[in-house]
Design an enzyme around this catalytic site. Structure first.
Site, PDB file in Angstrom:
ATOM      1  N   HIS A  37     -39.152 -33.652 -45.968  1.00 27.38           N
ATOM      2  CA  HIS A  37     -39.198 -35.104 -46.163  1.00 27.38           C
ATOM      3  C   HIS A  37     -39.565 -35.421 -47.614  1.00 27.38           C
ATOM      4  CE1 HIS A  37     -39.380 -36.911 -41.868  1.00 27.38           C
ATOM      5  NE2 HIS A  37     -38.584 -35.866 -41.916  1.00 27.38           N
TER       6      HIS A  37
ATOM      7  N   TYR B 218     -45.501 -45.538 -41.321  1.00 26.45           N
ATOM      8  CA  TYR B 218     -46.898 -45.909 -41.081  1.00 26.45           C
ATOM      9  C   TYR B 218     -46.958 -47.438 -41.104  1.00 26.45           C
ATOM     10  CZ  TYR B 218     -48.342 -41.082 -42.249  1.00 26.45           C
ATOM     11  OH  TYR B 218     -48.521 -39.726 -42.273  1.00 26.45           O
TER      12      TYR B 218
ATOM     13  N   PRO C  73     -56.470 -38.654 -38.662  1.00 25.42           N
ATOM     14  CA  PRO C  73     -55.142 -38.069 -38.883  1.00 25.42           C
ATOM     15  C   PRO C  73     -54.200 -38.893 -39.770  1.00 25.42           C
ATOM     16  CG  PRO C  73     -55.322 -38.910 -36.641  1.00 25.42           C
ATOM     17  CD  PRO C  73     -56.669 -39.050 -37.255  1.00 25.42           C
TER      18      PRO C  73
ATOM     19  N   LYS D   7     -53.906 -34.608 -43.004  1.00 24.59           N
ATOM     20  CA  LYS D   7     -54.575 -33.608 -43.849  1.00 24.59           C
ATOM     21  C   LYS D   7     -55.270 -32.482 -43.078  1.00 24.59           C
ATOM     22  CE  LYS D   7     -53.380 -35.162 -47.713  1.00 24.59           C
ATOM     23  NZ  LYS D   7     -52.039 -34.626 -47.698  1.00 24.59           N
TER      24      LYS D   7
ATOM     25  N   TYR E 274     -50.805 -37.559 -50.773  1.00 26.55           N
ATOM     26  CA  TYR E 274     -50.056 -37.293 -49.535  1.00 26.55           C
ATOM     27  C   TYR E 274     -49.370 -35.929 -49.576  1.00 26.55           C
ATOM     28  CZ  TYR E 274     -47.494 -38.295 -45.264  1.00 26.55           C
ATOM     29  OH  TYR E 274     -47.007 -38.249 -43.972  1.00 26.55           O
TER      30      TYR E 274
HETATM   31  P1  RFL Z   1     -58.327 -25.770 -33.689  1.00 27.78           P
HETATM   32  O1  RFL Z   1     -56.873 -26.045 -33.693  1.00 27.78           O
HETATM   33  O2  RFL Z   1     -59.211 -26.727 -32.969  1.00 27.78           O
HETATM   34  O3  RFL Z   1     -58.530 -24.305 -33.109  1.00 27.78           O
HETATM   35  C1  RFL Z   1     -59.811 -23.798 -32.790  1.00 27.78           C
HETATM   36  C2  RFL Z   1     -59.655 -22.717 -31.731  1.00 27.78           C
HETATM   37  O4  RFL Z   1     -60.941 -22.182 -31.422  1.00 27.78           O
HETATM   38  C3  RFL Z   1     -61.053 -22.054 -30.011  1.00 27.78           C
HETATM   39  N1  RFL Z   1     -62.486 -22.077 -29.643  1.00 27.78           N
HETATM   40  C4  RFL Z   1     -63.198 -20.975 -29.350  1.00 27.78           C
HETATM   41  N2  RFL Z   1     -62.856 -19.687 -29.318  1.00 27.78           N
HETATM   42  C5  RFL Z   1     -63.820 -18.785 -28.957  1.00 27.78           C
HETATM   43  N3  RFL Z   1     -65.098 -19.151 -28.642  1.00 27.78           N
HETATM   44  C6  RFL Z   1     -65.477 -20.445 -28.668  1.00 27.78           C
HETATM   45  N4  RFL Z   1     -66.726 -20.786 -28.371  1.00 27.78           N
HETATM   46  C7  RFL Z   1     -64.515 -21.418 -29.038  1.00 27.78           C
HETATM   47  N5  RFL Z   1     -64.538 -22.768 -29.166  1.00 27.78           N
HETATM   48  C8  RFL Z   1     -63.313 -23.153 -29.528  1.00 27.78           C
HETATM   49  C9  RFL Z   1     -60.262 -23.242 -29.467  1.00 27.78           C
HETATM   50  O5  RFL Z   1     -59.869 -23.037 -28.117  1.00 27.78           O
HETATM   51  C10 RFL Z   1     -59.089 -23.277 -30.432  1.00 27.78           C
HETATM   52  O6  RFL Z   1     -58.008 -22.484 -29.978  1.00 27.78           O
HETATM   53  O7  RFL Z   1     -58.911 -25.662 -35.176  1.00 27.78           O
HETATM   54  P2  RFL Z   1     -58.216 -25.077 -36.527  1.00 27.78           P
HETATM   55  O8  RFL Z   1     -57.570 -23.753 -36.239  1.00 27.78           O
HETATM   56  O9  RFL Z   1     -59.227 -25.183 -37.582  1.00 27.78           O
HETATM   57  O10 RFL Z   1     -56.992 -26.071 -36.816  1.00 27.78           O
HETATM   58  C11 RFL Z   1     -57.221 -27.403 -37.217  1.00 27.78           C
HETATM   59  C12 RFL Z   1     -56.072 -28.297 -36.752  1.00 27.78           C
HETATM   60  O11 RFL Z   1     -55.864 -28.072 -35.370  1.00 27.78           O
HETATM   61  C13 RFL Z   1     -56.358 -29.793 -37.005  1.00 27.78           C
HETATM   62  O12 RFL Z   1     -56.969 -29.966 -38.259  1.00 27.78           O
HETATM   63  C14 RFL Z   1     -55.072 -30.657 -36.985  1.00 27.78           C
HETATM   64  O13 RFL Z   1     -54.482 -30.625 -35.717  1.00 27.78           O
HETATM   65  C15 RFL Z   1     -55.392 -32.107 -37.347  1.00 27.78           C
HETATM   66  N6  RFL Z   1     -54.226 -32.990 -37.245  1.00 27.78           N
HETATM   67  C16 RFL Z   1     -53.282 -33.042 -38.250  1.00 27.78           C
HETATM   68  N7  RFL Z   1     -53.402 -32.239 -39.337  1.00 27.78           N
HETATM   69  C17 RFL Z   1     -52.424 -32.211 -40.313  1.00 27.78           C
HETATM   70  O14 RFL Z   1     -52.569 -31.476 -41.292  1.00 27.78           O
HETATM   71  N8  RFL Z   1     -51.294 -32.997 -40.221  1.00 27.78           N
HETATM   72  C18 RFL Z   1     -51.096 -33.839 -39.164  1.00 27.78           C
HETATM   73  O15 RFL Z   1     -50.031 -34.449 -39.088  1.00 27.78           O
HETATM   74  C19 RFL Z   1     -52.128 -33.897 -38.139  1.00 27.78           C
HETATM   75  N9  RFL Z   1     -51.977 -34.691 -37.071  1.00 27.78           N
HETATM   76  C20 RFL Z   1     -54.054 -33.807 -36.115  1.00 27.78           C
HETATM   77  C21 RFL Z   1     -52.903 -34.652 -36.062  1.00 27.78           C
HETATM   78  C22 RFL Z   1     -54.958 -33.787 -35.054  1.00 27.78           C
HETATM   79  C23 RFL Z   1     -54.757 -34.606 -33.956  1.00 27.78           C
HETATM   80  N10 RFL Z   1     -55.710 -34.507 -32.903  1.00 27.78           N
HETATM   81  C24 RFL Z   1     -55.393 -34.507 -31.533  1.00 27.78           C
HETATM   82  C25 RFL Z   1     -57.087 -34.141 -33.185  1.00 27.78           C
HETATM   83  C26 RFL Z   1     -52.702 -35.495 -34.980  1.00 27.78           C
HETATM   84  C27 RFL Z   1     -53.623 -35.486 -33.937  1.00 27.78           C
HETATM   85  C28 RFL Z   1     -53.367 -36.449 -32.811  1.00 27.78           C
HETATM   86  C1  PHB Z   2     -47.655 -36.199 -36.278  1.00 27.45           C
HETATM   87  O1  PHB Z   2     -46.414 -36.085 -36.338  1.00 27.45           O
HETATM   88  O2  PHB Z   2     -48.297 -35.807 -35.286  1.00 27.45           O
HETATM   89  C2  PHB Z   2     -48.377 -36.831 -37.408  1.00 27.45           C
HETATM   90  C3  PHB Z   2     -47.679 -37.135 -38.571  1.00 27.45           C
HETATM   91  C4  PHB Z   2     -48.339 -37.743 -39.619  1.00 27.45           C
HETATM   92  C5  PHB Z   2     -49.682 -38.049 -39.508  1.00 27.45           C
HETATM   93  C6  PHB Z   2     -50.385 -37.722 -38.356  1.00 27.45           C
HETATM   94  C7  PHB Z   2     -49.724 -37.098 -37.294  1.00 27.45           C
HETATM   95  O3  PHB Z   2     -50.304 -38.677 -40.537  1.00 27.45           O
END
Ligand code: RFL
Ligand code: PHB
Length: 390
Positions: free
Chosen positions: A72, A201, A293, A297, A385
């Protein structure tokens, strides 16, 4: 059992660290609380910065991402019934982002790990860390009903916000900073073509909207909702009607709806734990910080922590240098606070607060107007971004 680096958590942080260490010949073992299928069932991030793409390439897991991911060059801001293009590439000297879901990144990393024969202990319960303030750290956990002990040189806490790693640090050794926003995001995934070829957005008096995607046939949409909302109260029809009501007329007319594949509400928070190293325990990714989110980041910050941490361990084992280990926390936090600032700013700009004073709404409206009319303001937004330098 014994390994060099014990990694807690098989999310993107833990799996990517494991892969980079494997490539450098550093022994590692991952302990994960859930099953692999459960980890793959979480629908999360969608946007990767170029430096994250580069790191996934370095880890040798970029093939499917380059084949199926969508490059993108811009996104759109929607307010007052109109859309305004933010041309990321023009504003940043040619940079872009990659739209490729976290689920797919995780799947690619899991498959690569299985292919090289590195071990992950899934469904590991009651993980307990010990000894990281001395020379003999390790962890105990229960796998298949058996209590096992793993000894290691270092522990990488990649276990997310609710993990055991940060919770194992004595309160006197860690400082946390937190802001919880008074709204959440209701997300829907559907096998429908995205409403636009770019992310949108939107700010609207009914609340924020994000139109995102996973592929040319799979869309991801989000609506700002009050924290009191329950997913069960949102039928697909109610979701699509509300989304349409927050869009400009052209997008509303173009929106293709269909059954939701997944629907969930995520709270929004800003959170940082400092420092990120405690003797032989290192925190990385969501274990150490959370961003709302809005700026996409979270996963990208997790990847930059893992870049610094893998470099630190590799320097230690190859060159017997402790410099990377000593500087890990400060290097990460400098980048993290800037991403926290951007995510907080973009969130504040695009969301309505409950009972927001009219003057605040007007000031946000003026800021949006200024932003889309000023190349300098747009360039600052675009630079953040696409991702600040690592
Ligand atoms: P995770 O993905 O939470 O993984 C952690 C893992 O540790 C396990 N765990 C354990 N394992 C052993 N013993 C324990 N006691 C444990 N406790 C937990 C868990 O089961 C899990 O498997 O953390 P990690 O790896 O640091 O990754 C971080 C990302 O997942 C997170 O930052 C992103 O998803 C955030 N996020 C976004 N980030 C972006 O860069 N771009 C995006 O577009 C974006 N969109 C989002 C998002 C997060 C969202 N939510 C639901 C929080 C959109 C959403 C809706
Ligand atoms: C997503 O596609 O889940 C998404 C994209 C952009 C954002 C957050 C989440 O800023």
């Amino acid at each position: 059992m014994r390994t060099q680096v014990l990694i807690i958590g098989a999310g993107p942080s833990g799996l990517l660290l494991g892969q980079l260490l494997h490539k450098a010949g550093v022994a590692n073992l991952i302990v994960e609380r859930q099953t692999g299928d459960y980890v793959l069932g979480r629908i999360r991030a969608g946007v990767l910065e170029q430096t994250t793409v580069d790191l996934l390439d370095e880890a040798g897991v970029g093939t499917r991402m380059h084949a199926e991911g969508l490059v993108h060059h811009g996104f759109e801001l929607m307010f007052d019934g109109q859309r305004h293009h933010i041309d990321l590439s023009r504003l940043t000297g040619g940079k872009s982002v990659m739209v490729y879901g976290q689920t797919e990144v995780t799947r690619d990393l899991m498959e690569a790990r299985a292919a090289v024969g590195e071990q992950t202990l899934y469904s590991a319960s009651d993980v307990e860390l010990f000894g990281f303030d001395g020379d003999q750290p390790g962890a105990r956990c229960t796998v298949d009903g058996e209590r096992i002990t793993i000894l290691c040189d270092y522990i990488a806490g990649c276990d997310g916000y609710h993990g055991v790693s940060r919770a194992s640090v004595p309160a006197s050794a860690i400082k946390t900073h937190e802001k919880v926003y008074p709204f959440g995001w209701l997300g829907v995934l559907s096998d429908t073509p995205p409403v636009s070829h770019e992310l949108i957005y939107g700010r609207h008096e009914r609340g924020f909207t994000l139109c995102s995607m996973r592929s040319p046939t799979r869309s991801r949409y989000y609506l700002q909702v009050p924290l009191s909302e329950q997913v069960g109260d949102w039928s697909d029809e109610r979701f699509w009607n509300e989304l349409r009501a927050r869009m400009d007329p052209e997008a509303a007319a173009a929106l293709v709806t269909g059954p939701s594949l997944e629907k969930s509400i995520a709270p929004l928070r800003s959170f940082v734990a400092e420092p990120m190293r405690f003797g032989r325990l290192f925190l990385a990714g969501d274990a150490a910080h959370i961003v709302p989110p809005t700026g996409a980041k979270g996963l990208n910050l997790a990847a930059s922590d893992v870049r610094y941490l893998s470099q630190a361990f590799i320097e230690h084992y190859r060159e017997k240098s402790e410099a990377g280990i000593e500087h890990y926390s400060a290097r990460c936090l400098s980048r993290i606070w800037k991403a926290e600032r951007f995510s907080w700013w973009f969130t504040s700009l695009m969301h309505n607060l409950p009972n927001e004073p009219e003057i605040d709404a007007k000031l946000h409206r003026a800021e949006l107007d200024y932003l889309v009319g000023s190349d300098a303001a747009k360039a600052a937004m675009a630079e953040n971004y696409v991702g600040l330098p690592v």
